[in-house]
Design a protein around this motif. Sequence first.
Motif, PDB file in Angstrom:
ATOM      1  N   ASP A  95      62.442 105.908  -7.416  1.00  0.00           N
ATOM      2  CA  ASP A  95      62.075 105.803  -6.248  1.00  0.00           C
ATOM      3  C   ASP A  95      63.237 105.948  -5.134  1.00  0.00           C
ATOM      4  OD1 ASP A  95      59.394 105.624  -6.967  1.00  0.00           O
ATOM      5  OD2 ASP A  95      58.740 103.877  -6.252  1.00  0.00           O
ATOM      6  N   SER A  96      64.627 106.031  -5.553  1.00  0.00           N
ATOM      7  CA  SER A  96      65.677 106.220  -4.891  1.00  0.00           C
ATOM      8  C   SER A  96      65.848 104.900  -3.791  1.00  0.00           C
ATOM      9  CB  SER A  96      65.504 107.541  -4.166  1.00  0.00           C
ATOM     10  OG  SER A  96      65.304 108.717  -4.931  1.00  0.00           O
ATOM     11  N   VAL A  97      65.750 103.727  -4.374  1.00  0.00           N
ATOM     12  CA  VAL A  97      65.835 102.503  -3.506  1.00  0.00           C
ATOM     13  C   VAL A  97      67.020 101.871  -4.024  1.00  0.00           C
ATOM     14  CG1 VAL A  97      64.973 100.421  -3.011  1.00  0.00           C
ATOM     15  CG2 VAL A  97      63.330 102.393  -3.170  1.00  0.00           C
ATOM     16  N   PRO A  98      68.098 101.768  -3.076  1.00  0.00           N
ATOM     17  CA  PRO A  98      69.507 101.019  -3.727  1.00  0.00           C
ATOM     18  C   PRO A  98      69.335  99.247  -3.512  1.00  0.00           C
ATOM     19  CG  PRO A  98      69.749 101.499  -1.256  1.00  0.00           C
ATOM     20  CD  PRO A  98      68.300 102.087  -1.852  1.00  0.00           C
ATOM     21  N   PHE A  99      69.754  98.863  -4.476  1.00  0.00           N
ATOM     22  CA  PHE A  99      70.318  97.253  -4.350  1.00  0.00           C
ATOM     23  C   PHE A  99      71.262  96.937  -5.535  1.00  0.00           C
ATOM     24  CE2 PHE A  99      66.943  96.854  -7.657  1.00  0.00           C
ATOM     25  CZ  PHE A  99      67.316  96.186  -8.782  1.00  0.00           C
ATOM     26  N   LEU A 100      72.231  96.179  -5.289  1.00  0.00           N
ATOM     27  CA  LEU A 100      73.227  95.908  -6.271  1.00  0.00           C
ATOM     28  C   LEU A 100      72.845  94.788  -7.092  1.00  0.00           C
ATOM     29  CD1 LEU A 100      76.226  96.364  -6.847  1.00  0.00           C
ATOM     30  CD2 LEU A 100      76.896  94.546  -5.282  1.00  0.00           C
ATOM     31  N   ALA A 101      72.908  95.117  -8.621  1.00  0.00           N
ATOM     32  CA  ALA A 101      72.695  94.147  -9.619  1.00  0.00           C
ATOM     33  C   ALA A 101      73.947  93.534 -10.021  1.00  0.00           C
ATOM     34  CB  ALA A 101      71.743  94.694 -10.652  1.00  0.00           C
ATOM     35  N   VAL A 102      74.154  92.254  -9.741  1.00  0.00           N
ATOM     36  CA  VAL A 102      75.347  91.637 -10.405  1.00  0.00           C
ATOM     37  C   VAL A 102      74.840  90.743 -11.558  1.00  0.00           C
ATOM     38  CG1 VAL A 102      76.949  89.872  -9.892  1.00  0.00           C
ATOM     39  CG2 VAL A 102      76.258  91.404  -8.086  1.00  0.00           C
TER      40      VAL A 102
END
Length: 577
Positions: A95-102
């Motif tokens: 869905d072209s949604v950004p988040f940063l997974a640490v």
Amino acid sequence: MPKNMLDGGQVIVDYLVREKVPYVFGLCGHGNIGFLDALYERADEIKTVSVHHESVAGFMADVYYRVCGKPTATFTSCGPGSANLPIALANSYLDSVPFLAVTGNVPTAQFNRGAFQELYRQYQADYPSTVRAYCKRVFQPTRGDMVPLAVRQAWKTMVTGRPGPVVLDVPFDIFKEAAAEETPKPEEWNANISCRCGADPDGVSKAVDMLLAAQRPVILVGQGVKYGGAAAHLVKLAERLRIPVAWSASGTGAIDSHHSLALGLVARNGPYQANHAARTADVLLALGVRFDDRTSSSWLPGYSFTIPPTKLIHVDIDPDEIARNYPVALGLMADVRTFLQQVLAEVDSRDGIGDAAASRAKWLATIDGYRREWNAFIAPGFADDSSPIHPQRAAHEIDKVLPEDAILVSDIGVHHNWLIQFCHPRRPDSLIGSMGFGPMGFGVAGVLGAQFAAPERPCVSVCGDGAFFMHASVLGTAVEYDLPVIWVVWNNFAYASIRGLQRGYLDGRELATDFRHPHTGAPYNPDFAAMARSAGIAGVNVDRPADLSDTNPGGAGVWELPGLGQSQPAFGGRYKA
């Protein structure tokens, strides 16, 4: 650690603070306690939100972005902790949604030794292989001094071009290893990058020529318009040229559904005026839309689209999506907001625009006729007082009671089909759903992210009983963080969308879809209202447990399961050019 040096965890947290990330969502584990320690030090600048399942954190980060347009981060531990995250990653990626997974990993000194929770059989500390298909990229710094470069490049990759989630996989010891004297400054790196590329000027001119010459033009919008901040420009162009606007499920809300030029959803369960206008259009301007099987009635011509002879102008920031499923008369790689600005400027430079707009009167009047036919067809469902409650009536009542600024987050399932047809959102973030990966739990958990993003607005999740039961731990999180969210559980005692397929395509041979009591065979579910009350949340049952039925809404499009056949439209038929 040398004096005045930041460790890896401190660099990551400091970078998040510099990017003005207010929350990180996640779950603890032995692999990320170094990161948690760095968050502890900055607790007055960035808030840590602890959940009870890792996928919940990912769904929260996803919907947080969809509401406020700002990416946030998640944290998970090594082994099963981060292995619970890929469902949410894949949902955001498609869905072209950004988040940063640490994500935490085992210490570098233990790579390839088979340490506790190490994935090592094919390659050492091999969590990145688990998620490469589910995100834009994975970064895995294996020395402290690699962290500053990794974190700034991860953030840039996440937000530039077609956005999407990025994984920063950090070994246990790197969180505490000396990394840098200072953190990279976003204002010197990512803040100065613009990816709002415009279209080829000649292509813009050609697009305007095609729109002005069209007798039956339609604009089709996807989520690229919503998340690209292009909604206002879309409305301005539609009004300037008097072109009606339809949308994919992901584009719902890009134009106020009460607008006189709003057609509705193009899909297998979309209304007649939207599907019939789109499939009989002579020019279709598609903005930030993928033409997936739901939108396109399984690509069967004559139901949602008839391309060709309809001439398709397809605009997308990702050139891979252009001409993926339909041939184009004109394909343009561009940010849709920039493209619309270009088109509006080109229109302003042309003569005879008023005449072209006026010439659409006949086409719009024809569409109004389609709308009247459809409205007459669906009218009985709005007044249906039967019990169990008719799903159309339920969707209508939910839509009617919500204030204009409410955020409705739908889970995946049969209820979603009713909501996207019979709810009428007024703004881009009024109705949020998942149409790419489609994981159960997206709406159950995502509504928490919506409430964090918009604490002053009412946030409601409509979800199926199957999905809610999967992720009932969200009740505890809502109480712990005092989130006034509402869950409307569509209780039909089944994985009802799949049960519907068994009934429709497999002659009613149902297996593993109903929830039944082992002794009586009666429909069974726990008392979800009582479950909520036990967690400290008000819970009520409406009428009786079987309030919502198990049918699918009829529409003017179709859907096909290859090899098993295709559905038939409830209204209208196949168009032949």
